[in-house]
Design an enzyme around this catalytic site. Structure first.
Site, PDB file in Angstrom:
ATOM      1  N   ASP A 141      53.273  34.079  14.051  1.00 43.30           N
ATOM      2  CA  ASP A 141      53.112  33.315  15.294  1.00 43.30           C
ATOM      3  C   ASP A 141      53.968  32.057  15.259  1.00 43.30           C
ATOM      4  OD1 ASP A 141      50.358  31.684  17.071  1.00 43.30           O
ATOM      5  OD2 ASP A 141      52.106  32.791  17.833  1.00 43.30           O
ATOM      6  N   LYS A 144      60.093  33.516  17.298  1.00 42.15           N
ATOM      7  CA  LYS A 144      60.323  34.954  17.471  1.00 42.15           C
ATOM      8  C   LYS A 144      61.523  35.454  16.679  1.00 42.15           C
ATOM      9  CE  LYS A 144      62.484  33.725  21.912  1.00 42.15           C
ATOM     10  NZ  LYS A 144      63.818  33.584  21.402  1.00 42.15           N
ATOM     11  N   ASP A 169      52.217  37.876  17.248  1.00 40.52           N
ATOM     12  CA  ASP A 169      51.941  37.362  18.589  1.00 40.52           C
ATOM     13  C   ASP A 169      53.240  37.360  19.402  1.00 40.52           C
ATOM     14  OD1 ASP A 169      50.839  34.215  20.083  1.00 40.52           O
ATOM     15  OD2 ASP A 169      50.498  36.283  20.704  1.00 40.52           O
ATOM     16  N   ASN A 170      53.116  37.344  20.737  1.00 39.84           N
ATOM     17  CA  ASN A 170      54.257  37.106  21.644  1.00 39.84           C
ATOM     18  C   ASN A 170      55.345  38.167  21.614  1.00 39.84           C
ATOM     19  OD1 ASN A 170      53.685  34.008  20.280  1.00 39.84           O
ATOM     20  ND2 ASN A 170      53.238  34.376  22.444  1.00 39.84           N
ATOM     21  N   GLU A 199      48.745  33.301  26.596  1.00 35.90           N
ATOM     22  CA  GLU A 199      47.536  32.459  26.533  1.00 35.90           C
ATOM     23  C   GLU A 199      47.358  31.616  27.803  1.00 35.90           C
ATOM     24  OE1 GLU A 199      49.751  32.735  24.099  1.00 35.90           O
ATOM     25  OE2 GLU A 199      50.664  30.836  23.609  1.00 35.90           O
TER      26      GLU A 199
END
Ligand SMILES: O=c1[nH]cnc2c(O)cc(-c3ccc(F)cc3)c(-c3ccc(F)cc3)c12
Ligand SMILES: [Mg+2]
Length: 215
Positions: A141, A144, A169-170, A199
């Site tokens: 997290d 990226k 995540d993401n 989120e």
């Protein structure tokens, strides 16, 4: 001088959360981010998926890359049995300082080690630093563009074993296409996608769960 967003988030925790109660810390941060100021915590919707994956993994050793204010650190650590340790890496010293205080407010400081520095520099030192063989659970997290190089570094350092679970995540927003391509089409991983939303928004996002199949 003006406060920073992490400092304002910490103030919301210190005012609204009960010391020693991780769930009240989580609720205070989610309330702050929904009603006062958005912040890049994994959040309640993706956080519930994170909880489920952690619980089904029952990890003894956990690594988190990207601490920010410690929201997911608290989410994960509150589910771990007493003897387990969570190592979380944060390159931004100000974020790390806020995270330590959020984690302390939750009463979880004895189960967490917040490491300041670049994940690429710290990963090769972890086996020696903590006397561990492999991580049972890794939460990506941070940035990226570091997802792919860091999972390859974890492999090269022998820090993933058969059954190790990596949750990212993401993977939709902002997205990590090179990482997704690697874990989805590499026989070393069995991967699946959990559709969710960025989120505190209605923007599409998601988590990717990739289980290491062994060398
Ligand atoms: O960087 C992130 N690390 C870990 N989790 C993140 C997250 O959950 C969300 C975002 C995010 C922020 C703004 C937005 F409109 C969409 C997504 C970011 C992020 C992406 C690009 C950025 F330039 C700065 C922050 C991160
Ligand atoms: Mg994130």
């Amino acid at each position: 001088t003006r406060t920073t967003r992490p400092q304002r988030l910490l103030q919301a925790v210190s005012i609204n959360a009960v010391r020693g109660d991780p769930d009240s810390v989580i609720k205070a941060i989610d309330h702050f981010c929904k009603h006062t100021e958005w912040a890049m915590n994994v959040g309640d919707e993706k956080g519930a998926i994170l909880d489920l994956v952690v619980m089904e993994t029952c990890p003894s050793t956990v690594l988190e890359l990207g601490t920010y204010c410690g929201y997911s650190t608290v989410r994960i650590t509150r589910l771990l049995p007493p003897a387990t340790k969570l190592i979380t890496v944060e390159m931004n010293p100000e974020y790390a300082h806020v995270a330590r205080q959020v984690i302390q407010h939750a009463g979880l400081q004895d189960k967490v080690c917040v490491l300041e520095g670049e994940s690429a520099d710290l990963i090769p030192k972890m086996a020696n630093m903590f006397g561990i063989q492999a991580f049972d659970f890794v939460f990506l997290d941070h940035w990226k563009d570091h997802y792919l190089p860091d999972i390859r570094l974890l492999e090269d350092c022998g820090l993933l074993a058969q059954g190790s679970v990596v949750l990212a995540d993401n993977v939709v927003c902002p997205g990590a296409p090179d990482y997704l391509n690697y874990v989805r089409y590499n026989l070393k991983y069995s991967s699946r996608f959990y559709q969710a939303h960025l989120e505190y928004t209605r923007v599409l996002d998601g988590l990717e769960r990739s289980e290491y199949q062994g060398d």
